[in-house]
Scaffold this motif. Structure first.
Motif: not given
Ligand code: SF4
Lengths: 226, 338
Positions: B102-111, B181-183
């Protein structure tokens, strides 16, 4: 929003009855009935009799871990909202069983268990908890803005859709599919009034032709270029 | 038994308000580091991370907004064979690891929202074991992706795992590591020299997409600045346009985006570019729908293929055409991967 909590006497009665009735009462419950309500359980604990309870006098604790001392299993109540209370774990088989039962009635995020040592001012604690619960209940719709709201069809859009459904004699599965397709169109750019209106007057003869018309309709909806 | 006082300023709990720690994970250096940084978090001892992470009835989206940390020891599957859904960039031996789930970002399309039952973040604290099993693969000259199910660089201050992988690359020159990364914080890399076998894969999206769907991530301008910093400091940079999304006005949005990116980044400084249209594991919808995810993104017709689910052929081809055509104006064919 339904806020449930137990007074000291109700609590004692509930626990003794619960021990007798569980698990059948939980199994027969209408789980959906209270799904959106809050369940606040307050246990007034005799500290001397239960050595594994929190010991700070004059405090009220929101429980973040409940262990069944006989099996060693633990449950972890969901704490998604800020609160002004101390937190603690607790080891108690009855409370463990009660939590398991509460999960059948309520969403996990809405179940909160509090422990007040019995020799403290219970009334004060109960009103403190109740006040928080009321604020929290009001706050919940705001918190859920992170959830993308699904587009809903309006009554008049439903009526238009129903005309097509009747005209094409859609099966239950096709109907479900068609309505989902319309919601998707709405999410993408708008209700496809113009695109479906001609289908409300289609007059396919026989099952095969109906199904061909339905496929054409779906194809059309899937590729509307907004 | 633990207890602590709290002051309530907002009703949503703050980020990492609780840290669940497996008994076995207690004495690892990263556990100490995290506890040292997150001094105000509530610490709860657990037996196994799955007791919390795999609980039934979790509210994924609310958790995602303010995740809790779960510190655990990874006992098996320290390293996986790469998925055919992902690009192996021509490497025969492609692997990936999940030191964080899991990831601290929150992309709506995230699988991930369709993969995991929880929005909380699991950190595997035995990073040394993971590095050790990666090192054992060195004879295969593998390509290892280390930041697929998370964004390690976005968590660098807390974990320091990107730094561990950079050091790993220095000691294992025959292994190529990609960190995606998206950082946009170059400060996290500033103390390291760039190893030649470490690829910084930076995902870019148009601001229109970032604003709508990539919650909590840095804006495009900041990611571009980051790339320019990294290139200047000698890092190998891969640009990832992944996923590209079918949205209203996609052709203009993506065309302008590609032109803007290469107006600010010198294409010759970039190792390569990869792009991919949105694709998801097959059972994704079922789980995402169960988690309450309803967004315009999934409102297009999707079709299953051998590798998962993606847009219908027609939608996907339209999208591909725009992206590939745009990229070709700046990058040679051989440096564009799909
Ligand atoms: S798509 Fe990538 S950056 Fe975005 S929430 Fe999922 S793991 Fe994180």
């Amino acid at each position: 929003m339904n806020i449930s909590y137990l007074t000291e006497t109700e609590n004692a009665d509930f626990l003794s009855e619960f021990a007798l009735r569980y698990p059948s009462c939980a199994n027969n419950a209408d789980a959906s009935k209270n799904k959106n309500g809050l369940f606040i359980f307050i246990s007034h604990t005799q500290m001397s009799k239960t050595p594994r309870m929190p010991r700070q006098p004059g405090a009220v604790f929101l429980i973040n871990k409940i262990t069944n001392p006989s099996s060693g299993n633990s449950r972890y109540p969901e704490i998604l909202f800020r609160h002004p209370f101390n937190e603690s774990g607790i080891s108690d088989s009855e409370i463990f069983a009660l939590y398991a039962a509460a999960e059948r009635f309520f969403e996990r995020k809405n179940i909160h268990f509090f422990i007040c040592p019995a020799d403290t001012e219970n009334i004060k604690h109960v009103s403190e908890i109740k006040k928080w619960a009321q604020i929290r209940a009001q706050f919940e719709p705001d918190a859920s803005h992170f959830r993308q709201n699904a587009a809903e069809l309006t009554q008049s859009e439903r009526d238009t859709a129903e005309k097509v459904i009747t005209q094409l004699k859609l099966t239950q599965t096709q109907r479900h599919d068609f309505l989902r397709c319309l919601v998707n169109c709405k999410l993408r750019g708008g209700f496809p009034e113009a695109e479906i209106s001609e289908f409300a007057f289609a007059n396919p003869a026989g099952k095969k032709e109906r199904s061909a018309v339905y496929d054409k309709l779906k194809q059309k909806l899937n590729f509307i270029d907004y | 038994m633990t207890s602590s006082s709290k002051n309530s300023t907002s009703l949503i709990t703050k980020m990492y308000s609780h840290i669940y720690i497996e008994k076995e994970a207690e004495n690892y250096p990263v556990t100490m580091r995290i506890k040292g940084i997150l001094k105000c978090s509530e610490i709860i001892e657990i037996t196994h991370y799955k007791d919390v992470f795999n609980e039934r009835g979790q509210d994924f989206l609310m958790q995602k907004n303010r995740p809790k940390l779960i510190l655990a020891v990874k006992r098996e599957n320290l390293i996986y064979k790469g998925s055919p859904m992902c690009n192996s960039f021509g490497y025969e031996n492609f692997y990936y690891t999940s030191c964080v789930m899991n990831c601290p970002y929150n992309c709506e399309y995230c699988y991930l929202q369709g993969m995991y039952p929880s929005g909380n973040i699991v950190v595997f604290v035995n990073i040394d074991d993971i590095l050790e099993s990666a090192a054992k693969l060195s004879k295969q000259k593998p390509f290892i992706c280390v930041s697929y199910d998370t964004d390690l660089l976005a968590m660098e201050k807390l974990l320091g795992y990107a730094g561990e992988w950079i050091e790993f690359c220095r000691q294992n020159p025959e292994i190529t590591v990609e960190l995606r990364t998206k950082s946009a914080s170059f400060a996290n890399l500033a103390n390291y020299a760039a190893p030649a076998n470490f690829i910084l894969a930076i995902t870019l999206s148009p601001d229109e997409i970032i604003d709508l769907y990539e919650h909590k991530t840095p804006k495009l301008g900041r990611r571009i600045e980051f790339i320019n910093h990294a290139v200047k400091a000698g890092w190998k940079v891969r640009i990832c346009l992944d996923p590209v999304l079918y949205v209203r006005g996609y052709a203009q949005i993506y065309r302008k985006f590609i032109d803007d990116v290469f107006a600010k980044i010198n294409a010759r400084d970039i190792t390569d570019v990869s792009f991919g249209v949105l694709r998801l594991p097959k059972d994704f919808y079922k789980r995402a729908a169960k988690n309450g995810v309803k967004t315009e993104l999934f409102a297009y017709p999707f079709a299953d293929d051998s590798q998962g689910a993606t847009y219908s052929k027609q939608h996907a081809e339209n999208l591909r055409g725009v992206i590939y055509g745009g990229l070709l104006e700046y990058m040679p064919k051989g440096k564009i991967f799909e």
